[in-house]
Design a protein around this motif. Sequence first.
Motif, PDB file in Angstrom:
ATOM      1  N   SER A  45       2.572  -4.790   4.592  1.00 11.16           N
ATOM      2  CA  SER A  45       1.417  -4.067   4.072  1.00 11.16           C
ATOM      3  C   SER A  45       1.891  -2.819   3.337  1.00 11.16           C
ATOM      4  CB  SER A  45       0.492  -3.678   5.230  1.00 11.16           C
ATOM      5  OG  SER A  45      -0.525  -2.829   4.788  1.00 11.16           O
ATOM      6  N   TYR A  47       0.102  -0.106   3.126  1.00  8.04           N
ATOM      7  CA  TYR A  47      -0.457   1.026   3.849  1.00  8.04           C
ATOM      8  C   TYR A  47      -1.048   2.076   2.907  1.00  8.04           C
ATOM      9  CZ  TYR A  47      -0.775   1.991   8.770  1.00  8.04           C
ATOM     10  OH  TYR A  47      -1.241   2.079  10.043  1.00  8.04           O
ATOM     11  N   GLN A  52      -3.420   9.080   4.962  1.00  8.54           N
ATOM     12  CA  GLN A  52      -2.198   9.331   5.714  1.00  8.54           C
ATOM     13  C   GLN A  52      -2.429  10.481   6.694  1.00  8.54           C
ATOM     14  OE1 GLN A  52       1.354   9.791   3.444  1.00  8.54           O
ATOM     15  NE2 GLN A  52       0.935   8.019   2.133  1.00  8.54           N
ATOM     16  N   ALA A 183       1.836   4.951  10.316  1.00  7.98           N
ATOM     17  CA  ALA A 183       2.542   3.705  10.020  1.00  7.98           C
ATOM     18  C   ALA A 183       3.780   3.537  10.881  1.00  7.98           C
ATOM     19  CB  ALA A 183       2.936   3.668   8.543  1.00  7.98           C
ATOM     20  N   GLU A 384      -5.982  -7.213   3.304  1.00  8.58           N
ATOM     21  CA  GLU A 384      -5.592  -5.940   3.919  1.00  8.58           C
ATOM     22  C   GLU A 384      -6.848  -5.125   4.179  1.00  8.58           C
ATOM     23  OE1 GLU A 384      -1.703  -4.332   1.968  1.00  8.58           O
ATOM     24  OE2 GLU A 384      -2.776  -5.521   0.469  1.00  8.58           O
ATOM     25  N   GLY A 386      -8.253  -1.481   5.807  1.00 15.43           N
ATOM     26  CA  GLY A 386      -8.040  -0.150   6.345  1.00 15.43           C
ATOM     27  C   GLY A 386      -9.276   0.297   7.109  1.00 15.43           C
ATOM     28  N   GLU A 433      -6.177   3.232  10.442  1.00 17.00           N
ATOM     29  CA  GLU A 433      -5.208   2.193  10.774  1.00 17.00           C
ATOM     30  C   GLU A 433      -5.408   1.025   9.813  1.00 17.00           C
ATOM     31  OE1 GLU A 433      -5.148   1.171  14.905  1.00 17.00           O
ATOM     32  OE2 GLU A 433      -5.526   3.230  15.545  1.00 17.00           O
ATOM     33  N   GLN A 434      -4.320   0.444   9.378  1.00 21.01           N
ATOM     34  CA  GLN A 434      -4.369  -0.616   8.385  1.00 21.01           C
ATOM     35  C   GLN A 434      -3.734  -1.882   8.952  1.00 21.01           C
ATOM     36  OE1 GLN A 434      -3.227   0.524   4.468  1.00 21.01           O
ATOM     37  NE2 GLN A 434      -2.888  -1.567   3.752  1.00 21.01           N
TER      38      GLN A 434
END
Length: 796
Positions: A45, A47, A52, A183, A384, A386, A433-434
């Motif tokens: 991923s 991310y 962040q 991450a 993906e 998030g 969170e991803q």
Amino acid sequence: MQPQPSAASQEDYKLKDTTPQLGERWPHGRGHGGGGWIGGERLTSTYDLVEQMYYLYVRVVRAKDLLVNPLTGSCDPYVEVKLGNYKGKTRHFEKKTHPEWNQVFAFAKEKIQSSDLEVFVKDKEMVGRDDYLGKVVFDMHEVPTRVPPDSPLAPQWYRLEDRHGESKFKGEIMLAVWMGTQADEAFPEAWHADAASVHGEGVYNIRSKVYVSPKLWYLRVNVIEAQDVEPLDRSQPPQVFVKVQVGNQILKTKLCPVRTSNPFWNEDLLFVVAEPFEVQLVLTVENKVSSSKDEVVGRTSQPLTIFERRLDHLPVHSRWFNLERFGFGVLEGDRKNERKFSTRVHLRVCLEGGYHVLDESTMYISDQRPTARQLWKQPIGILEVGILSAQGLLPMKNKDGRGTTDAYCVAKFGQKWVRTRTIIDSCSPKWNEQYIWEVYDPCTVITLGVFDNCHLGGNEKPATGGGAPKDLRIGKVRIRLSTLEADKIYSHSYPLLVLQPSGLKKMGELQLAFRFTCLSLASMIYLYARPLLPKLHYIHPFTVNQLDNLRYQAMNIVAVRLARAEPPLRREVVEYILDIDSHMWSMRRSKANFFRIVSLFSGTISMSRWLGEVCQWKNPATTILVHILYFILICYPELILPTIFLYMFLIGMWNYRYRPRHPPHMDIKLSCAEAVHPDELDEEFDTFPTSKPIDVARMRYDRLRSVAGRIQTVVGDIATQGERLQALLSWRDPRATIVFTIFCLIAAVLLYVTPFKLLACLAGVFFFRHPRFRSKLPSVPSNFFKRLPSRADSLL
């Protein structure tokens, strides 16, 4: 009836665009978001779908040569990590001077208010006295930053210092301190400063985790026959059936219609089993002695691993199994009275991996692959997601006299479930969170649910009261992948709507960012021409009752297996995500489906209304244009099909400007949830069987009978029209059939001798004739059709 929602409240129920500060596009392959493999290459991923969040990580590995208590000659060491007002403690070891903890502490950077990080080593045995064994101090400005995909920071030994910063103490501690993001692979297992109030077993229930559903198989047991069935009472031949039990699943064959010692059934019994196979197949042959009594004649128990696995429609070999004597009561060593026992049963048993084992409602299916991995195709895309945050969550329980919520989010797609960490005591939690999934079919749905964690081990009490704690539902979101544009980032705030006995309630909003990446457009388009389910579903289809039973059993197995994980994904969470109660009767759902059908035919109704206005010459110009177009198509019939397809092409291009800009979400109007009657809500939330008083149950039963009566009438009317069509040539009404057959003969002759264009022109002119040439009475064909007999006269 409940009042209609205001315009402002309806806006709250809609999807909202958001503009989160998403992270930069940098890859990682070790994060808790997980990944997969395509063609031997690791999926990672980027991310970049979450904000962040920086954390200070402290990994406490081990210590050595610690000071001992002079009184006891030992110490019970533990480590305390202190950063400002935040403190975290490791577990302690009894009488150990070389302990090993290997624990990670995480402190959110935005909450750091101190420039020094202090790591203390203390002796639990000396509480109340000088329990200080030494410390290590780090300057926050000197802490290195780790950015994935860098390898983990290597821990190193630090000499313990006294309170004045001098290295006079004996002992060393191995630590690693770094600044990282969510991450980092240490993130899921770390102790978080914002969850410092959670202790004991509750610590394990707040961590983020990735779960995988157990691999499910269909177990098909074809009970063919039995031989030499011997009942206890040998004076009468037995009338037997077979009962098969696999775990908690029990199915029976029908009674053999003939009383015989060699019965024959040839019935299929279907079960759901999960790898690793922890249950056995237990088969008993039972004799029906009376309406209330069955006696066991024989029994066999077989492990599932001995049965072959079928991946296609090829036949499976049958086998004979000897049954063990059961219930004869022969005393040990009493060989004289022991009877000969040779009963055996003929079975064809296999584990079927060519099916997709349904573990959810087919409306919201998230995986269409067969069980057997050998039949899987290559993924066609990557999803993906998030999970950013939630806003405005309602308090779900009481803690120290005030309302609070400890929220976490669960997402399910395919075999993979994910669970975010629990944010303690916050109505606006931020997860950031991803996660990543492989996509094998775009016509699938990902489901996300938000829950309140009621297993933290504190003094929380659910606001609703009740017995054993259960994680409370806050809301749910579904996203169908086929409605998404490829390689586009969607960031929206979804309303979390829950229907409660008091009515529709908005519990908050869930903010998501997601992207569907297409790996091969050609493969994706090719999938639209392929069957939706694996091949065996069409070669050997299941009945509706079998599907309902198998889906329920599969959900039970998934719930039990996921509840055995650490932290457990509890049953109430699994049931809510899988919509286990979607098949239950509800007046609201029935109305919603009725209005869906009405909406489905609204276009046809509008077209017929427009055509009626043309025939009635409401707008002469339009009618004349329709006449001209009609005559052109009659004169040049080869233009009919091109005109139809060109018209549909133009409609499609015209509707492009009105295409949906957002993914679909929960629609309160479509669900008939905005103004549902309180009694209908009370009925929907009633238990099964009902727990209501007899007068309420009688009233609802009568109402259900009235609704079912209207449905019965509609179905009967449809059947009547079909039977009248059959009566045209079935000679149920001899006179009508004679008239119709003579009409068919005359029509055949006329159609043969008359040009088709002329007949079509005359038919069109007659259909579009002016109202002054129309009669208000029904037409002759309509009168003739309505006089035809149906089979309704034969009903009792």
